[in-house]
Design a protein around this motif. Structure first.
Motif, PDB file in Angstrom:
ATOM      1  N   LYS A 380       0.834  -1.206   0.000  1.00  0.00           N
ATOM      2  CA  LYS A 380       0.000   0.000   0.000  1.00  0.00           C
ATOM      3  C   LYS A 380       0.866   1.253   0.000  1.00  0.00           C
ATOM      4  O   LYS A 380       0.601   2.213  -0.750  1.00  0.00           O
ATOM      5  CB  LYS A 380      -0.909  -0.014   1.228  1.00  0.00           C
ATOM      6  N   ARG A 381       1.914   1.245   0.785  1.00  0.00           N
ATOM      7  CA  ARG A 381       2.798   2.401   0.883  1.00  0.00           C
ATOM      8  C   ARG A 381       3.607   2.586  -0.397  1.00  0.00           C
ATOM      9  O   ARG A 381       3.676   3.685  -0.955  1.00  0.00           O
ATOM     10  CB  ARG A 381       3.742   2.226   2.081  1.00  0.00           C
ATOM     11  N   ASP A 382       4.220   1.508  -0.897  1.00  0.00           N
ATOM     12  CA  ASP A 382       5.107   1.618  -2.065  1.00  0.00           C
ATOM     13  C   ASP A 382       4.354   1.975  -3.339  1.00  0.00           C
ATOM     14  O   ASP A 382       4.890   2.672  -4.210  1.00  0.00           O
ATOM     15  CB  ASP A 382       5.881   0.308  -2.260  1.00  0.00           C
ATOM     16  N   LEU A 383       3.120   1.481  -3.480  1.00  0.00           N
ATOM     17  CA  LEU A 383       2.345   1.744  -4.705  1.00  0.00           C
ATOM     18  C   LEU A 383       1.339   2.873  -4.520  1.00  0.00           C
ATOM     19  O   LEU A 383       0.534   3.140  -5.413  1.00  0.00           O
ATOM     20  CB  LEU A 383       1.622   0.465  -5.144  1.00  0.00           C
ATOM     21  N   ARG A 384       1.375   3.494  -3.333  1.00  0.00           N
ATOM     22  CA  ARG A 384       0.522   4.656  -3.040  1.00  0.00           C
ATOM     23  C   ARG A 384      -0.962   4.320  -3.224  1.00  0.00           C
ATOM     24  O   ARG A 384      -1.718   5.044  -3.879  1.00  0.00           O
ATOM     25  CB  ARG A 384       0.915   5.853  -3.911  1.00  0.00           C
ATOM     26  N   LEU A 385      -1.367   3.198  -2.647  1.00  0.00           N
ATOM     27  CA  LEU A 385      -2.761   2.774  -2.733  1.00  0.00           C
ATOM     28  C   LEU A 385      -3.570   3.455  -1.631  1.00  0.00           C
ATOM     29  O   LEU A 385      -3.018   3.893  -0.617  1.00  0.00           O
ATOM     30  CB  LEU A 385      -2.865   1.249  -2.598  1.00  0.00           C
ATOM     31  N   THR A 386      -4.871   3.500  -1.815  1.00  0.00           N
ATOM     32  CA  THR A 386      -5.736   4.136  -0.820  1.00  0.00           C
ATOM     33  C   THR A 386      -6.270   3.159   0.216  1.00  0.00           C
ATOM     34  O   THR A 386      -6.774   3.570   1.255  1.00  0.00           O
ATOM     35  CB  THR A 386      -6.934   4.821  -1.516  1.00  0.00           C
ATOM     36  N   GLU A 387      -6.197   1.845  -0.061  1.00  0.00           N
ATOM     37  CA  GLU A 387      -6.654   0.853   0.907  1.00  0.00           C
ATOM     38  C   GLU A 387      -5.726  -0.363   0.888  1.00  0.00           C
ATOM     39  O   GLU A 387      -4.957  -0.570  -0.053  1.00  0.00           O
ATOM     40  CB  GLU A 387      -8.100   0.420   0.626  1.00  0.00           C
ATOM     41  N   TRP A 483     -12.346   2.161 -14.117  1.00  0.00           N
ATOM     42  CA  TRP A 483     -11.119   2.961 -14.007  1.00  0.00           C
ATOM     43  C   TRP A 483     -11.247   3.930 -12.826  1.00  0.00           C
ATOM     44  O   TRP A 483     -12.246   4.621 -12.665  1.00  0.00           O
ATOM     45  CB  TRP A 483     -10.877   3.719 -15.296  1.00  0.00           C
ATOM     46  N   GLY A 484     -10.248   3.949 -11.994  1.00  0.00           N
ATOM     47  CA  GLY A 484     -10.270   4.745 -10.776  1.00  0.00           C
ATOM     48  C   GLY A 484     -10.805   3.990  -9.578  1.00  0.00           C
ATOM     49  O   GLY A 484     -10.661   4.444  -8.440  1.00  0.00           O
ATOM     50  N   LYS A 485     -11.423   2.826  -9.840  1.00  0.00           N
ATOM     51  CA  LYS A 485     -11.960   2.014  -8.755  1.00  0.00           C
ATOM     52  C   LYS A 485     -11.011   0.856  -8.403  1.00  0.00           C
ATOM     53  O   LYS A 485     -11.033   0.359  -7.274  1.00  0.00           O
ATOM     54  CB  LYS A 485     -13.330   1.463  -9.127  1.00  0.00           C
ATOM     55  N   ILE A 486     -10.229   0.398  -9.395  1.00  0.00           N
ATOM     56  CA  ILE A 486      -9.263  -0.681  -9.164  1.00  0.00           C
ATOM     57  C   ILE A 486      -7.877  -0.197  -9.592  1.00  0.00           C
ATOM     58  O   ILE A 486      -7.663   0.078 -10.781  1.00  0.00           O
ATOM     59  CB  ILE A 486      -9.618  -1.954  -9.960  1.00  0.00           C
ATOM     60  N   PRO A 487      -6.913  -0.081  -8.688  1.00  0.00           N
ATOM     61  CA  PRO A 487      -5.548   0.278  -9.084  1.00  0.00           C
ATOM     62  C   PRO A 487      -4.929  -0.838  -9.931  1.00  0.00           C
ATOM     63  O   PRO A 487      -5.192  -2.031  -9.702  1.00  0.00           O
ATOM     64  CB  PRO A 487      -4.807   0.413  -7.749  1.00  0.00           C
ATOM     65  N   VAL A 488      -4.106  -0.476 -10.927  1.00  0.00           N
ATOM     66  CA  VAL A 488      -3.480  -1.464 -11.793  1.00  0.00           C
ATOM     67  C   VAL A 488      -2.041  -1.043 -12.059  1.00  0.00           C
ATOM     68  O   VAL A 488      -1.742   0.146 -12.234  1.00  0.00           O
ATOM     69  CB  VAL A 488      -4.274  -1.621 -13.115  1.00  0.00           C
ATOM     70  N   VAL A 489      -1.133  -2.007 -12.048  1.00  0.00           N
ATOM     71  CA  VAL A 489       0.283  -1.757 -12.352  1.00  0.00           C
ATOM     72  C   VAL A 489       0.774  -2.871 -13.269  1.00  0.00           C
ATOM     73  O   VAL A 489       0.170  -3.941 -13.359  1.00  0.00           O
ATOM     74  CB  VAL A 489       1.162  -1.721 -11.069  1.00  0.00           C
ATOM     75  N   GLY A 490       1.881  -2.590 -13.945  1.00  0.00           N
ATOM     76  CA  GLY A 490       2.516  -3.600 -14.790  1.00  0.00           C
ATOM     77  C   GLY A 490       3.938  -3.833 -14.331  1.00  0.00           C
ATOM     78  O   GLY A 490       4.596  -2.914 -13.827  1.00  0.00           O
ATOM     79  N   ILE A 491       4.429  -5.056 -14.504  1.00  0.00           N
ATOM     80  CA  ILE A 491       5.821  -5.359 -14.155  1.00  0.00           C
ATOM     81  C   ILE A 491       6.538  -5.834 -15.406  1.00  0.00           C
ATOM     82  O   ILE A 491       6.129  -6.799 -16.054  1.00  0.00           O
ATOM     83  CB  ILE A 491       5.929  -6.404 -13.018  1.00  0.00           C
ATOM     84  N   ALA A 492       7.611  -5.114 -15.781  1.00  0.00           N
ATOM     85  CA  ALA A 492       8.398  -5.447 -16.957  1.00  0.00           C
ATOM     86  C   ALA A 492       9.519  -6.394 -16.552  1.00  0.00           C
ATOM     87  O   ALA A 492      10.161  -6.209 -15.508  1.00  0.00           O
ATOM     88  CB  ALA A 492       8.969  -4.179 -17.586  1.00  0.00           C
ATOM     89  N   LYS A 493       9.768  -7.399 -17.387  1.00  0.00           N
ATOM     90  CA  LYS A 493      10.696  -8.471 -16.997  1.00  0.00           C
ATOM     91  C   LYS A 493      12.150  -8.030 -16.977  1.00  0.00           C
ATOM     92  O   LYS A 493      12.930  -8.478 -16.146  1.00  0.00           O
ATOM     93  CB  LYS A 493      10.549  -9.660 -17.956  1.00  0.00           C
ATOM     94  N   ARG A 494      12.545  -7.131 -17.890  1.00  0.00           N
ATOM     95  CA  ARG A 494      13.976  -6.888 -18.102  1.00  0.00           C
ATOM     96  C   ARG A 494      14.661  -6.369 -16.845  1.00  0.00           C
ATOM     97  O   ARG A 494      15.658  -6.912 -16.390  1.00  0.00           O
ATOM     98  CB  ARG A 494      14.175  -5.909 -19.262  1.00  0.00           C
ATOM     99  N   LEU A 495      14.127  -5.311 -16.270  1.00  0.00           N
ATOM    100  CA  LEU A 495      14.749  -4.721 -15.082  1.00  0.00           C
ATOM    101  C   LEU A 495      13.831  -4.786 -13.864  1.00  0.00           C
ATOM    102  O   LEU A 495      14.067  -4.106 -12.878  1.00  0.00           O
ATOM    103  CB  LEU A 495      15.128  -3.259 -15.364  1.00  0.00           C
ATOM    104  N   GLU A 496      12.777  -5.606 -13.959  1.00  0.00           N
ATOM    105  CA  GLU A 496      11.811  -5.722 -12.879  1.00  0.00           C
ATOM    106  C   GLU A 496      11.276  -4.339 -12.495  1.00  0.00           C
ATOM    107  O   GLU A 496      11.165  -3.989 -11.319  1.00  0.00           O
ATOM    108  CB  GLU A 496      12.429  -6.403 -11.646  1.00  0.00           C
ATOM    109  N   GLU A 497      10.939  -3.537 -13.538  1.00  0.00           N
ATOM    110  CA  GLU A 497      10.413  -2.198 -13.301  1.00  0.00           C
ATOM    111  C   GLU A 497       8.901  -2.277 -13.101  1.00  0.00           C
ATOM    112  O   GLU A 497       8.227  -3.084 -13.725  1.00  0.00           O
ATOM    113  CB  GLU A 497      10.714  -1.284 -14.496  1.00  0.00           C
TER     114      GLU A 497
END
Length: 611
Positions: A380-387, A483-497
């Motif tokens: 929650k802290r690292d991804l700046r989530l609200t819950e 949109w705006g109701k569910i947070p979403v992120v992607g993880i790229a394989k090369r540098l684990e970004e």
């Protein structure tokens, strides 16, 4: 697990005699065991196939074996116990926990003192205990000091020093806690009577001091010394109160040790009760870590020996909840009572040990819960989530050169896999290897279904991929009005970004953080789950083209052959008799004809060869 040639040679020369055996690795002793037949027992470590992983690891580390022959199993047990305490091998269960238990000491001097100590000195003083529970010891000490006025000073109260008037009474005298033997104000005979009463109390025998106070109270009342009689009555009441608070089982049960054991996969829990004159005067519960998945009886037997020694028990009867082989305890009987007061006493011990096991397991569960909350709070802290992200879902696409495109979704609840919520997806609307459109399809299908079913939505969605896959997931959520109701992120394989929507720059999270480790774990789990599904579809497709197209064979027969022989190539290599044994003569003939037709060259092949 087979032994190497060197160990096999050692085992062949082991005797068929009782004794102990020692296993060594390169650094020293790693295990000590006892046996009625040393060769049979040691051989079993290398011949049995059903050893658990801990025992397999022990056997793998054995480099050398030594043994000592004794006359009987009892002597073997004693020698084993002594060697374990001396060497503390890593694969043996050890009782020692580094604690030094306190004693109550009656000093060996004129006008003895009663004091708590953790150090036993061989100077003629009498030690009572040890007390596993410090509170219990202090209650006994407080009772005795309230009943008997004992001195606390360290003066040498020899007759010569007292007659010479070397000492003066202190504040304890004026408070009424001491009768002033330092100035000769208390005679040695009366003081000795106090000490005798104290010895009885410390031994668990309250009847003697109670009779003493009752007799003196009656005498004082007859002599109309009512104030003294009242004081003695208060002391008698205090003894009665102390006895009432003690766990009294049966006055006929005297000098008994009670042991019970309960275990789980990792630990064994032991409870010890010491009974004197019908009352429990000593209790101890402990946990020991299992080393080789030992049986309860194998764990309890040496611990009975060690705990009796630790608590200086001289009882001639030991009650246990599991049968034990005879122990090297001369004159001591081992019993598993089934009825009567002894059974009730054993059940009390069992109740305590089961409570300890439940508490320890609950503590472990609570510890896991704390870890899970910490991980979710970190996300929650690292991804700046609200819950707090109690429900997370991760998506991955899987295809091979455009064939059999599939996708997978894994679900974690409270930072742990929820495998019942895992889902596979057949890609239906996308043609060819298009990861972007495939991501749009599966995210849309997943959350449209959750909306239709009225199910709860996740607090975080993860997609395996960079900006492209993330953008399609965002588009799917927009189209579903999520949109705006569910947070979403992607993880790229090369540098684990970690990519977040509307930000061209990736979010770099500490490589050692629990947040990134959980995201990576979910990504890898989704990939594994998807690949497994993709392989099964690819195998099914291969089965269909290779065997199920054979007229007269049928999919059931094809699946039976492929599941057993794994590939069409291996099926081709089977003899006719092997095939008949599997599928019968008629189907074997059909399959062999099919293989023969495939091996015949076509006309174009013949022409090319001719040219």
């Amino acid at each position: 697990m087979a032994a190497n040639a060197h160990l096999q040679e050692q085992i062949r020369h082991l005797p068929h005699r009782p004794g102990i055996y020692k296993y060594f690795d390169d650094e020293g002793i790693i295990y000590v065991g006892k046996a009625v037949d040393i060769r049979k027992r040691v051989s079993s470590y290398f011949t049995k196939q059903d050893h658990n992983k801990k025992t397999q690891q022990l056997v793998k580390n054995i480099k050398r074996i030594e043994f000592t022959i004794v006359d009987n199993e009892s002597e073997a047990f004693l020698l084993e116990n002594n060697l374990i305490k001396q060497h503390q091998p890593k694969y043996n269960i050890l009782l020692k926990d580094g604690k030094t238990y306190p004693y109550l000491c009656l000093t060996n001097e004129r006008f003895p003192r009663l004091l708590p100590t953790r150090n036993k000195i061989d100077n003629g003083s009498k030690y009572y205990g040890p007390y596993a529970n410090l509170t219990a010891m202090n209650i006994v000490l407080e009772l005795i000091r309230a009943l008997y006025p004992l001195r606390t000073c360290t003066y040498n109260l020899s007759p010569e020093n007292i007659e010479a008037g070397k000492f003066k009474v202190c504040l304890e005298y004026h408070l009424g806690n001491c009768k002033g033997p330092c100035e000769g104000l208390q005679d040695e005979e009366t003081y000795a009577q106090y000490i005798q009463q104290i010895r009885n109390i410390l031994s668990g025998n309250l009847s003697v001091p109670k009779a003493y106070f009752r007799e003196r109270m009656m005498q004082a009342a007859q002599e109309q010394q009512f104030e003294l009689a009242h004081t003695l009555k208060q002391k008698l009441d205090r003894l009665d109160d102390f006895q009432a608070k003690s766990t009294v089982v049966n006055a006929a049960l005297s000098n008994i040790d009670v042991f019970s054991i309960a275990s789980n996969e990792k630990s064994a829990f032991i409870n010890y009760l010491k009974v004197m004159n019908g009352a429990i005067i000593q209790t101890q519960s402990l946990e020991v870590q299992k080393k080789l998945d030992e049986l309860d009886a194998d764990i309890l037997a040496p611990l009975v020996m060690q705990m009796r020694e630790e608590f200086e028990s001289e009882s001639k009867e030991v009650l246990t909840n599991v049968p034990l082989s005879p122990l090297p305890l001369p004159g001591v009987t081992l019993t598993v009572p089934q009825i009567g007061d002894k059974r009730k006493l054993l059940e009390l011990s069992i109740k305590n040990v089961l409570y300890l096991r439940k508490e320890k397991e609950s503590m472990n569960d609570r510890s896991k819960d704390v870890n899970e909350v910490r991980i979710m709070e970190g996300i929650k802290r690292d991804l700046r989530l609200t819950e707090l992200p109690k429900h997370i879902e991760c998506f991955d696409n899987s295809n091979f050169q455009g064939d059999n495109p599939v996708a997978a979704m894994v679900c974690f609840r409270n930072a742990k896999p929820s495998k019942k919520d895992y889902r596979h997806f057949h890609i239906k609307t996308v043609v060819g290897p298009n990861d972007f459109d495939s991501m749009y399809e599966i995210v849309t299908r997943r959350y449209r279904r959750l909306i239709d079913e009225g199910a709860s939505l996740p607090q975080l969605v993860i997609v395996d991929g960079g900006k492209g896959q993330l953008g399609m997931a965002v588009k799917a959520l927009r189209d579903l009005d999520l949109w705006g109701k569910i947070p979403v992120v992607g993880i790229a394989k090369r540098l684990e970004e970690i990519y977040v929507p509307n930000d061209p720059l990736p979010l770099y999270i500490d490589k050692k953080s629990e947040t990134l480790r959980l995201i990576q774990r979910m990504r890898d789990e989704a990939h594994r789950f998807g690949i497994t599904f993709h392989r099964s579809r690819r195998d099914a497709s291969t089965l269909k083209t290779e065997l199920t197209d054979v007229k007269g064979l049928g999919p059931t027969t094809a699946e039976k052959l492929l599941s057993k022989f794994k590939s069409v190539k291996k099926i081709r290599e089977l003899s006719e008799s092997d095939l008949i044994a599997e599928i019968g003569k008629a189907k074997t003939r059909i399959l062999l004809n099919h293989f023969e037709q495939q091996e015949q060259p076509t006309s174009s092949d013949v022409g090319n060869n001719a040219s």
